[in-house]
Scaffold this motif. Structure first.
Motif, PDB file in Angstrom:
ATOM      1  N   ASP A   1     -12.259   5.534 -14.728  1.00 54.61           N
ATOM      2  CA  ASP A   1     -12.991   6.704 -15.209  1.00 54.61           C
ATOM      3  C   ASP A   1     -12.108   7.933 -14.987  1.00 54.61           C
ATOM      4  N   VAL A   2     -11.956   8.773 -16.008  1.00 53.71           N
ATOM      5  CA  VAL A   2     -11.043   9.916 -15.895  1.00 53.71           C
ATOM      6  C   VAL A   2     -11.502  10.892 -14.815  1.00 53.71           C
ATOM      7  N   GLY A   3     -12.812  11.009 -14.645  1.00 51.85           N
ATOM      8  CA  GLY A   3     -13.320  11.884 -13.602  1.00 51.85           C
ATOM      9  C   GLY A   3     -12.936  11.406 -12.223  1.00 51.85           C
ATOM     10  N   GLU A   4     -12.955  10.084 -12.029  1.00 55.44           N
ATOM     11  CA  GLU A   4     -12.573   9.518 -10.741  1.00 55.44           C
ATOM     12  C   GLU A   4     -11.091   9.759 -10.472  1.00 55.44           C
ATOM     13  N   VAL A   5     -10.252   9.620 -11.513  1.00 48.42           N
ATOM     14  CA  VAL A   5      -8.820   9.851 -11.337  1.00 48.42           C
ATOM     15  C   VAL A   5      -8.574  11.273 -10.843  1.00 48.42           C
ATOM     16  N   LEU A   6      -9.179  12.256 -11.498  1.00 49.07           N
ATOM     17  CA  LEU A   6      -8.988  13.649 -11.097  1.00 49.07           C
ATOM     18  C   LEU A   6      -9.503  13.899  -9.681  1.00 49.07           C
ATOM     19  N   ALA A   7     -10.649  13.336  -9.357  1.00 50.89           N
ATOM     20  CA  ALA A   7     -11.222  13.540  -8.029  1.00 50.89           C
ATOM     21  C   ALA A   7     -10.318  12.963  -6.945  1.00 50.89           C
TER      22      ALA A   7
ATOM     23  N   PRO B   1       2.023  11.476  -1.415  1.00 51.66           N
ATOM     24  CA  PRO B   1       0.852  10.630  -1.683  1.00 51.66           C
ATOM     25  C   PRO B   1       1.087   9.710  -2.884  1.00 51.66           C
ATOM     26  N   ILE B   2       0.687   8.440  -2.735  1.00 55.56           N
ATOM     27  CA  ILE B   2       0.824   7.446  -3.800  1.00 55.56           C
ATOM     28  C   ILE B   2      -0.551   6.881  -4.112  1.00 55.56           C
ATOM     29  N   ILE B   3      -0.969   7.011  -5.365  1.00 56.13           N
ATOM     30  CA  ILE B   3      -2.222   6.411  -5.823  1.00 56.13           C
ATOM     31  C   ILE B   3      -1.877   5.277  -6.789  1.00 56.13           C
ATOM     32  N   ILE B   4      -2.299   4.072  -6.455  1.00 52.51           N
ATOM     33  CA  ILE B   4      -2.080   2.919  -7.322  1.00 52.51           C
ATOM     34  C   ILE B   4      -3.174   2.885  -8.384  1.00 52.51           C
ATOM     35  N   ILE B   5      -2.782   2.686  -9.648  1.00 52.67           N
ATOM     36  CA  ILE B   5      -3.735   2.453 -10.744  1.00 52.67           C
ATOM     37  C   ILE B   5      -3.387   1.103 -11.344  1.00 52.67           C
ATOM     38  N   SER B   6      -4.254   0.102 -11.116  1.00 48.61           N
ATOM     39  CA  SER B   6      -3.882  -1.258 -11.503  1.00 48.61           C
ATOM     40  C   SER B   6      -5.110  -2.104 -11.803  1.00 48.61           C
ATOM     41  N   ALA B   7      -4.890  -3.140 -12.620  1.00 44.20           N
ATOM     42  CA  ALA B   7      -5.943  -4.125 -12.883  1.00 44.20           C
ATOM     43  C   ALA B   7      -6.049  -5.125 -11.749  1.00 44.20           C
TER      44      ALA B   7
ATOM     45  N   ASP C   1      -1.651   5.267  -0.628  1.00 52.04           N
ATOM     46  CA  ASP C   1      -2.709   6.087  -0.040  1.00 52.04           C
ATOM     47  C   ASP C   1      -4.081   5.829  -0.655  1.00 52.04           C
ATOM     48  N   ASP C   2      -4.116   5.353  -1.898  1.00 50.72           N
ATOM     49  CA  ASP C   2      -5.400   5.132  -2.561  1.00 50.72           C
ATOM     50  C   ASP C   2      -5.200   4.130  -3.692  1.00 50.72           C
ATOM     51  N   PHE C   3      -6.305   3.631  -4.224  1.00 48.07           N
ATOM     52  CA  PHE C   3      -6.268   2.585  -5.240  1.00 48.07           C
ATOM     53  C   PHE C   3      -7.365   2.846  -6.260  1.00 48.07           C
ATOM     54  N   ILE C   4      -7.001   2.838  -7.541  1.00 44.57           N
ATOM     55  CA  ILE C   4      -7.959   3.001  -8.630  1.00 44.57           C
ATOM     56  C   ILE C   4      -7.851   1.787  -9.546  1.00 44.57           C
ATOM     57  N   CYS C   5      -8.989   1.174  -9.843  1.00 42.01           N
ATOM     58  CA  CYS C   5      -8.989  -0.034 -10.680  1.00 42.01           C
ATOM     59  C   CYS C   5      -8.999   0.325 -12.163  1.00 42.01           C
ATOM     60  N   LYS C   6      -8.270  -0.459 -12.938  1.00 47.95           N
ATOM     61  CA  LYS C   6      -8.356  -0.388 -14.400  1.00 47.95           C
ATOM     62  C   LYS C   6      -9.452  -1.346 -14.873  1.00 47.95           C
ATOM     63  N   PRO C   7     -10.199  -0.945 -15.895  1.00 44.67           N
ATOM     64  CA  PRO C   7     -10.215   0.359 -16.562  1.00 44.67           C
ATOM     65  C   PRO C   7     -10.822   1.421 -15.656  1.00 44.67           C
TER      66      PRO C   7
ATOM     67  N   GLU D   1       3.848   4.314 -15.416  1.00 43.40           N
ATOM     68  CA  GLU D   1       2.944   3.404 -16.139  1.00 43.40           C
ATOM     69  C   GLU D   1       3.630   2.960 -17.421  1.00 43.40           C
ATOM     70  N   ASP D   2       3.789   1.622 -17.612  1.00 43.91           N
ATOM     71  CA  ASP D   2       4.534   1.139 -18.770  1.00 43.91           C
ATOM     72  C   ASP D   2       3.714   1.093 -20.050  1.00 43.91           C
ATOM     73  N   ASP D   3       2.384   1.148 -19.962  1.00 43.82           N
ATOM     74  CA  ASP D   3       1.550   1.175 -21.164  1.00 43.82           C
ATOM     75  C   ASP D   3       1.561   2.601 -21.726  1.00 43.82           C
ATOM     76  N   PRO D   4       2.143   2.812 -22.916  1.00 40.69           N
ATOM     77  CA  PRO D   4       2.284   4.181 -23.437  1.00 40.69           C
ATOM     78  C   PRO D   4       0.947   4.881 -23.673  1.00 40.69           C
ATOM     79  N   ASP D   5      -0.086   4.128 -24.059  1.00 38.95           N
ATOM     80  CA  ASP D   5      -1.394   4.752 -24.301  1.00 38.95           C
ATOM     81  C   ASP D   5      -2.010   5.250 -22.991  1.00 38.95           C
ATOM     82  N   ILE D   6      -1.943   4.429 -21.955  1.00 38.87           N
ATOM     83  CA  ILE D   6      -2.497   4.836 -20.657  1.00 38.87           C
ATOM     84  C   ILE D   6      -1.679   5.978 -20.064  1.00 38.87           C
ATOM     85  N   ASN D   7      -0.365   5.882 -20.192  1.00 42.10           N
ATOM     86  CA  ASN D   7       0.510   6.931 -19.678  1.00 42.10           C
ATOM     87  C   ASN D   7       0.197   8.261 -20.361  1.00 42.10           C
ATOM     88  N   SER D   8       0.053   8.224 -21.679  1.00 34.30           N
ATOM     89  CA  SER D   8      -0.249   9.442 -22.443  1.00 34.30           C
ATOM     90  C   SER D   8      -1.608  10.012 -22.060  1.00 34.30           C
ATOM     91  N   LEU D   9      -2.590   9.128 -21.871  1.00 36.73           N
ATOM     92  CA  LEU D   9      -3.924   9.573 -21.462  1.00 36.73           C
ATOM     93  C   LEU D   9      -3.875  10.283 -20.118  1.00 36.73           C
TER      94      LEU D   9
END
Length: 230
Positions: free
Chosen positions: A106-112, A76-82, A98-104, A10-18
């Motif tokens: 939820d941290v709970g969804e990412v972990l799940a 496993p590859i999970i895409i996190i993208s807008a 394998d999966d896709f998570i939309c930005k912005p 992830e190239d956004d340092p804030d998102i990467n750090s989070l």
């Protein structure tokens, strides 16, 4: 069981750090990468249990990296993208994600979703693996009888040496740090200056070399640890 190793590209340092903090607090080992090129380099040097991947990256794009990974790995590859259109998701799933998570997100969804993908990967791996008999070329390990044979000749190992070899052969190509091996085989706290693991690895290599001096079965990954040589 040792913590899973997850690569965050992830190239956004804030998102990467989070994401790194989120995964670390959940007990995972998280490795940040800030470009597709850096992510590609990390995957060439180490075997991860899961990849969290943005799409719009400098250097190698997320789509290109998915395609490259799928040429040689089932990690496993999970895409996190807008990029959230149905067409985008379908294209990425066809490409090998394998999966896709939309930005912005939820941290709970990412972990799940991370937990779900890791469960599936473990179940798939265990379903296709014999629990008792492990082989690597001419090297055969029988977990039930606790016997090791190389070129059909018996290899006499101590219990700790057997456990180390069993762990390496159970996860071919995965890199184990000295801490990984020590905590799983000795089931004790690892002290950074302890040379015990190195000594046991050296003993295993010597015993195998007496039978097959031309083949290296355990490879040292400098600065990281050890893995089974394919």
């Amino acid at each position: 069981m040792s913590p899973y190793h997850i690569l965050i590209v992830e190239d956004d340092p804030d998102i990467n750090s989070l994401l790194e903090k989120l995964l670390t607090r959940a007990g995972y080992h998280a490795r940040p990468a800030f470009s597709g090129s850096e992510g590609k380099m990390c995957l060439e040097q180490y075997q991860y249990d899961l990849v969290l991947l943005d799409l719009m990256l400098p250097g190698v794009t997320g789509e290109e990296l998915v395609a490259q990974i799928r040429r040689s790995s089932t990690v496993p590859i999970i895409i996190i993208s807008a990029k959230a259109s149905v067409a985008d998701r379908i294209d990425l799933l066809k490409l090998g994600a394998d999966d896709f998570i939309c930005k912005p997100f939820d941290v709970g969804e990412v972990l799940a979703r991370v937990e779900a993908q890791l469960r599936r990967a473990v179940a798939f791996s265990e379903a296709g693996r014999s629990p008792d008999l492990l082989t690597n070329g001419d090297l055969v390990l029988d977990a039930e009888s606790m016997e090791v044979r190389l070129k059909n000749q018996p290899v006499s190992l101590t219990l700790r040496e057997f456990k180390i070899l069993h762990l390496l052969m159970s996860h071919p190509k995965k890199v184990f740090t000295r801490e990984n091996l020590f905590t799983q085989v000795w089931e004790d706290e690892f002290l950074g200056e302890d040379n015990t693991v190195n000594v046991h690895i050296s003993n295993i290599r010597s015993k195998l070399a007496k039978i097959d001096p031309d083949t290296s079965y355990i490879k040292t990954v400098w600065g990281i640890g050890f893995k089974l040589e394919g």
